[in-house]
Design an enzyme around this catalytic site. Structure first.
Site, PDB file in Angstrom:
ATOM      1  N   HIS A 293       1.001  -1.320   0.185  1.00 47.61           N
ATOM      2  CA  HIS A 293       0.125  -0.214  -0.079  1.00 47.61           C
ATOM      3  C   HIS A 293       0.987   1.220  -0.184  1.00 47.61           C
ATOM      4  O   HIS A 293       1.859   1.186   0.633  1.00 47.61           O
ATOM      5  CB  HIS A 293      -1.060   0.106   1.229  1.00 47.61           C
ATOM      6  CG  HIS A 293      -1.879  -1.100   1.157  1.00 47.61           C
ATOM      7  ND1 HIS A 293      -2.947  -1.085   0.125  1.00 47.61           N
ATOM      8  CD2 HIS A 293      -2.122  -2.208   1.901  1.00 47.61           C
ATOM      9  CE1 HIS A 293      -3.800  -1.986   0.268  1.00 47.61           C
ATOM     10  NE2 HIS A 293      -3.368  -2.852   1.384  1.00 47.61           N
TER      11      HIS A 293
ATOM     12  N   ARG B 101      -8.673 -10.897   9.236  1.00 50.29           N
ATOM     13  CA  ARG B 101      -7.550  -9.921   9.610  1.00 50.29           C
ATOM     14  C   ARG B 101      -7.683  -9.832  11.445  1.00 50.29           C
ATOM     15  O   ARG B 101      -8.798 -10.162  11.795  1.00 50.29           O
ATOM     16  CB  ARG B 101      -8.372  -8.590   9.275  1.00 50.29           C
ATOM     17  CG  ARG B 101      -8.674  -8.404   7.691  1.00 50.29           C
ATOM     18  CD  ARG B 101      -9.255  -7.304   7.413  1.00 50.29           C
ATOM     19  NE  ARG B 101      -9.473  -7.125   5.836  1.00 50.29           N
ATOM     20  CZ  ARG B 101     -10.707  -7.830   5.194  1.00 50.29           C
ATOM     21  NH1 ARG B 101     -11.555  -8.810   5.797  1.00 50.29           N
ATOM     22  NH2 ARG B 101     -10.836  -7.445   3.908  1.00 50.29           N
TER      23      ARG B 101
ATOM     24  N   ILE C 100      -2.489  -6.203  13.806  1.00 45.38           N
ATOM     25  CA  ILE C 100      -1.604  -5.659  12.709  1.00 45.38           C
ATOM     26  C   ILE C 100      -2.513  -6.195  11.507  1.00 45.38           C
ATOM     27  O   ILE C 100      -2.251  -7.380  10.910  1.00 45.38           O
ATOM     28  CB  ILE C 100      -0.107  -6.481  12.712  1.00 45.38           C
ATOM     29  CG1 ILE C 100       0.413  -6.218  14.021  1.00 45.38           C
ATOM     30  CG2 ILE C 100       0.718  -5.927  11.451  1.00 45.38           C
ATOM     31  CD1 ILE C 100       1.273  -5.082  14.037  1.00 45.38           C
ATOM     32  N   GLU C 101      -3.464  -5.618  11.212  1.00 47.32           N
ATOM     33  CA  GLU C 101      -4.394  -5.719  10.085  1.00 47.32           C
ATOM     34  C   GLU C 101      -3.722  -4.958   8.778  1.00 47.32           C
ATOM     35  O   GLU C 101      -2.629  -4.359   8.994  1.00 47.32           O
ATOM     36  CB  GLU C 101      -5.770  -5.312  10.490  1.00 47.32           C
ATOM     37  CG  GLU C 101      -6.274  -4.070  10.513  1.00 47.32           C
ATOM     38  CD  GLU C 101      -7.472  -3.707  10.977  1.00 47.32           C
ATOM     39  OE1 GLU C 101      -8.401  -4.757  10.500  1.00 47.32           O
ATOM     40  OE2 GLU C 101      -7.794  -2.849  11.667  1.00 47.32           O
ATOM     41  N   SER C 102      -4.510  -5.078   7.766  1.00 44.91           N
ATOM     42  CA  SER C 102      -3.863  -4.038   6.664  1.00 44.91           C
ATOM     43  C   SER C 102      -3.664  -2.768   7.107  1.00 44.91           C
ATOM     44  O   SER C 102      -4.336  -2.155   7.908  1.00 44.91           O
ATOM     45  CB  SER C 102      -4.739  -4.119   5.322  1.00 44.91           C
ATOM     46  OG  SER C 102      -4.272  -3.661   4.266  1.00 44.91           O
TER      47      SER C 102
ATOM     48  N   CYS D 298      -4.619 -26.810 -12.209  1.00 48.30           N
ATOM     49  CA  CYS D 298      -5.043 -27.954 -11.623  1.00 48.30           C
ATOM     50  C   CYS D 298      -4.977 -27.842 -10.176  1.00 48.30           C
ATOM     51  O   CYS D 298      -5.461 -28.908  -9.683  1.00 48.30           O
ATOM     52  CB  CYS D 298      -4.246 -29.249 -12.387  1.00 48.30           C
ATOM     53  SG  CYS D 298      -3.115 -29.823 -11.439  1.00 48.30           S
TER      54      CYS D 298
ATOM     55  N   CYS E  98       0.457 -32.904  -9.301  1.00 48.16           N
ATOM     56  CA  CYS E  98       1.905 -33.033  -8.529  1.00 48.16           C
ATOM     57  C   CYS E  98       1.887 -33.396  -7.205  1.00 48.16           C
ATOM     58  O   CYS E  98       2.810 -33.705  -6.672  1.00 48.16           O
ATOM     59  CB  CYS E  98       2.410 -31.667  -8.708  1.00 48.16           C
ATOM     60  SG  CYS E  98       1.487 -30.217  -7.721  1.00 48.16           S
TER      61      CYS E  98
HETATM   62  C1  LIG Z   1      -8.137 -10.267   4.016  1.00 54.68           C
HETATM   63  C2  LIG Z   1      -6.791  -9.804   4.007  1.00 54.68           C
HETATM   64  C3  LIG Z   1      -6.193  -8.878   3.148  1.00 54.68           C
HETATM   65  C4  LIG Z   1      -5.046  -8.166   3.445  1.00 54.68           C
HETATM   66  N1  LIG Z   1      -4.355  -7.398   2.622  1.00 54.68           N
HETATM   67  C5  LIG Z   1      -3.498  -6.882   2.924  1.00 54.68           C
HETATM   68  C6  LIG Z   1      -2.428  -6.090   1.739  1.00 54.68           C
HETATM   69  O1  LIG Z   1      -3.066  -6.254   0.453  1.00 54.68           O
HETATM   70  N2  LIG Z   1      -1.378  -5.376   2.094  1.00 54.68           N
HETATM   71  C7  LIG Z   1      -0.990  -5.468   3.400  1.00 54.68           C
HETATM   72  O2  LIG Z   1      -0.029  -4.788   3.444  1.00 54.68           O
HETATM   73  N3  LIG Z   1      -1.701  -6.087   4.403  1.00 54.68           N
HETATM   74  C8  LIG Z   1      -2.599  -6.631   4.143  1.00 54.68           C
HETATM   75  N4  LIG Z   1      -3.205  -7.643   5.099  1.00 54.68           N
HETATM   76  C9  LIG Z   1      -2.825  -7.483   6.365  1.00 54.68           C
HETATM   77  C10 LIG Z   1      -1.689  -8.715   6.758  1.00 54.68           C
HETATM   78  O3  LIG Z   1      -1.812  -9.600   5.874  1.00 54.68           O
HETATM   79  C11 LIG Z   1      -1.266  -8.676   8.110  1.00 54.68           C
HETATM   80  O4  LIG Z   1      -1.325  -7.445   8.649  1.00 54.68           O
HETATM   81  C12 LIG Z   1      -0.099  -9.373   8.458  1.00 54.68           C
HETATM   82  O5  LIG Z   1      -0.044 -10.620   7.732  1.00 54.68           O
HETATM   83  C13 LIG Z   1       0.041  -9.781   9.802  1.00 54.68           C
HETATM   84  O6  LIG Z   1       1.042 -10.526  10.273  1.00 54.68           O
HETATM   85  P1  LIG Z   1       1.140 -11.231  11.555  1.00 54.68           P
HETATM   86  O7  LIG Z   1       2.395 -11.986  11.519  1.00 54.68           O
HETATM   87  O8  LIG Z   1       0.742 -10.436  12.792  1.00 54.68           O
HETATM   88  O9  LIG Z   1      -0.034 -12.324  11.713  1.00 54.68           O
HETATM   89  P2  LIG Z   1      -0.281 -13.802  11.171  1.00 54.68           P
HETATM   90  O10 LIG Z   1       0.411 -14.073   9.786  1.00 54.68           O
HETATM   91  O11 LIG Z   1      -1.446 -14.008  11.623  1.00 54.68           O
HETATM   92  O12 LIG Z   1       0.824 -14.615  12.102  1.00 54.68           O
HETATM   93  C14 LIG Z   1       0.406 -15.029  13.400  1.00 54.68           C
HETATM   94  C15 LIG Z   1       0.840 -16.236  13.815  1.00 54.68           C
HETATM   95  O13 LIG Z   1       1.107 -16.697  15.138  1.00 54.68           O
HETATM   96  C16 LIG Z   1       0.659 -17.836  15.253  1.00 54.68           C
HETATM   97  N5  LIG Z   1       0.158 -17.997  16.671  1.00 54.68           N
HETATM   98  C17 LIG Z   1      -0.984 -17.831  17.099  1.00 54.68           C
HETATM   99  N6  LIG Z   1      -1.171 -18.245  18.332  1.00 54.68           N
HETATM  100  C18 LIG Z   1       0.071 -18.681  18.676  1.00 54.68           C
HETATM  101  C19 LIG Z   1       0.276 -19.568  19.945  1.00 54.68           C
HETATM  102  N7  LIG Z   1      -0.313 -19.584  21.000  1.00 54.68           N
HETATM  103  N8  LIG Z   1       1.582 -20.036  19.793  1.00 54.68           N
HETATM  104  C20 LIG Z   1       2.540 -20.016  18.954  1.00 54.68           C
HETATM  105  N9  LIG Z   1       1.900 -19.438  17.739  1.00 54.68           N
HETATM  106  C21 LIG Z   1       0.833 -18.758  17.531  1.00 54.68           C
HETATM  107  C22 LIG Z   1      -0.065 -18.313  14.165  1.00 54.68           C
HETATM  108  O14 LIG Z   1      -0.449 -19.812  13.860  1.00 54.68           O
HETATM  109  C23 LIG Z   1       0.385 -17.222  13.240  1.00 54.68           C
HETATM  110  O15 LIG Z   1       1.001 -18.140  12.382  1.00 54.68           O
HETATM  111  C24 LIG Z   1      -4.368  -8.238   4.697  1.00 54.68           C
HETATM  112  C25 LIG Z   1      -5.077  -9.168   5.792  1.00 54.68           C
HETATM  113  C26 LIG Z   1      -6.210  -9.762   5.515  1.00 54.68           C
HETATM  114  C27 LIG Z   1      -6.700 -10.851   6.170  1.00 54.68           C
END
Ligand SMILES: Cc1cc2nc3c(=O)[nH]c(=O)nc-3n(C[C@H](O)[C@H](O)[C@H](O)COP(=O)(O)OP(=O)(O)OC[C@H]3O[C@@H](n4cnc5c(N)ncnc54)[C@H](O)[C@@H]3O)c2cc1C
Length: 484
Positions: free
Chosen positions: A49, A312, A337-339, A438, A443
């Protein structure tokens, strides 16, 4: 004893692990599932973004703009595909101009880099001839780009591991406790570990850990976004990521090209209760299609190759929640940490690691090497380059995934690398084997065999995504029912 334990192996946790490896820091990342990049980091729109959308003054605005500017360097250092294809926020209503002006002003206030201006119907049509007939005008965001979210997360992790960070998967954190000596005890399904600091990067579950240690309670709820993926045949229909005007639920439904040539249609935005409910629904997908049809009239639905959804991590304040918890010294949050979290990930990680380094008085790691090379992508090479690879390693001559032209050598390397693939989906995210037309129909059997050989297990034990997701006669391995 660790200096830092990171809870969660999404894009944020893995980026923090990499940044911490710039220091002399004993780091352990604990991920509860069978692989990194299994939460929302694998299920998003993959847009870099530009920074026009977040309210000025928020952490989202600050880290979006800072993060966006770091992706050219990440592309150089981590060999991750990044394309600056621009974003267009299109108004389909005659009275949409004030909203575009507002977004333009927000972008300026946020310090959005590159070209940022409103373009009229004619220019919009010149740039994107397939835009729907009711399109009026658009905000052009030059700093808009796209990235591969899996390769980014894997690259952060591989580079962190190369530089000394430890990763444990299938390691669910169940408790975090303050010890009398000021350190923390992190209790997990693979054991308990003492650490000087904790990073809470647990995505939709990050409220659980914050609320365990702090009186400043937070609430994160999942907001589901559902998508279709269109075949690569349609990769040239739109050049830019095509947004519509945002709503209070988010940035609206897009048509977004991916760096791999497929096209995303979505996401919806639906508040739900269940933090694991990543189903797609008939209603959600119908909504995505209906709304996207403004941007692209007559979307070729026969071209859809699959659907997916992501959750999110939506907080109550509308902003990221970052930094050391006031009443829990040494406990660092990366919550809500959403988008634009993917875009912000390098900047969030840089800032968080610096906070921790200051707190723990960490020294710089003189051996830190920022360079990670990606697995060679056979499909992107010319004949001479392919011949050279095959001469070096004949496994490059064996195509396993025909849709995406993925070779046996790529799959073996994806498994052998640091923090390598442990299951079929892990291979898919690292190589694209199974991501094509596919959808792994062809694979999977060979991928299962290769995983079994490389991991030294029976093919019966190979899973799609860990747990009991066995691909072959799964009931044999249910607890207490091992008839093998
Ligand atoms: C629909 C959608 C569209 C989006 N589009 C964009 C975009 O276009 N551009 C952009 O910049 N951002 C976008 N985002 C936001 C972005 O994807 C997220 O902000 C980012 O992936 C957050 O990463 P994270 O590591 O905080 O969370 P996650 O990727 O959710 O990682 C959290 C991890 O913690 C682990 N976990 C949870 N509980 C435990 C526990 N008890 N013990 C050990 N591990 C645990 C989970 O298994 C997971 O692997 C989007 C999000 C969504 C859902």
């Amino acid at each position: 004893m660790y200096d830092v334990i990171i809870i969660g192996g999404g894009v944020v946790g893995c980026a923090v692990a990499r940044e911490l490896s710039r220091y002399r820091c004993k780091t352990l990342l604990l991920e509860k599932t069978n692989d990194i990049c299994n939460g929302q980091s694998k299920a998003n729109t993959a847009i870099l973004h530009g920074g026009y959308d977040a309210k000025p003054g928020t952490l989202k605005a600050k880290f979006n703009v800072l993060g966006n500017a770091m992706f050219d360097r990440l592309h150089e250092e981590l060999d991750v595909p990044v394309q600056w294809n621009t974003s267009l926020v299109v108004s389909f209503q005659e009275d949409g101009h004030p909203m575009l002006e507002k977004l333009l002003q927000q972008g300026i206030d946020n310090g959005c880099r590159g070209e940022l201006r409103i373009i009229d119907r004619e220019e919009l049509r010149r740039r994107e001839p397939n835009i729907g007939s009711t399109a009026c005008e658009a905000l052009l965001v030059g700093a808009g780009g796209i990235v591969c979210p899996y390769e980014l997360t894997v690259a952060y992790a591989e580079n962190a591991a190369m530089n000394g960070a430890e990763f444990q998967r299938n390691a669910e954190v169940t408790e975090v406790k303050k010890l009398a000596n000021g350190n923390w005890l992190v209790v997990s399904s693979i054991g308990s570990f003492e650490t000087r600091a904790v990073v809470n990067a647990a995505g939709v579950y990050s409220d659980v850990f914050n609320n365990m240690v702090s009186e400043n309670k937070i609430h994160i709820h999942p907001r589901r976004g559902e998508y279709y993926i269109l075949d690569k045949k349609y990769k040239n229909v739109f050049h830019a990521a095509m947004f519509q005007l945002p709503t209070k639920m988010g940035k609206g439904i897009l048509i977004a090209p991916t760096v791999d040539g497929t096209v995303l249609v979505g996401p919806t935005a639906e508040d739900i209760e269940d933090k694991q409910d990543t189903r797609t629904t008939a209603e959600g997908l119908a909504k995505a299609l209906r709304e996207a049809s403004k941007t692209w009239e007559h979307i070729p639905t026969r071209g859809f190759i699959t659907t997916f959804s992501g959750l999110r991590s939506t907080g109550d304040t509308g902003d990221f929640l970052l930094g050391e918890a006031e009443d829990a010294p040494g406990f660092f949050n990366c919550c809500a940490i959403e988008s634009p979290g993917l875009t912000s990930s390098p900047a969030i990680a840089d800032w968080t690691a610096k906070q921790i380094a200051g707190k723990l008085a960490l020294e710089t790691n003189p051996d830190f090497n920022p360079i990670r090379k990606s697995i060679p992508k056979f499909r992107e090479l010319d004949d001479a380059q392919r011949a050279a690879l095959i001469a070096e390693n004949p496994d490059f001559g064996k195509i396993v995934c025909r849709c995406e032209t993925v070779t046996e050598a790529e799959i073996r390397e994806a498994i052998r690398r640091p923090v390598g693939a442990l299951d079929v989906d892990g291979v898919k995210r690292r190589t694209r084997a199974g991501m094509g037309r596919c959808q792994a129909g062809f694979c999977t059997p060979r991928t299962v065999e290769i995983l079994a050989e490389e991991l030294g297990i029976s093919p019966l034990e190979v899973t799609k995504f860990g747990g009991k997701s066995y691909l072959l006669d799964g009931y044999l391995f249910e607890e207490g029912k091992n008839h093998a």
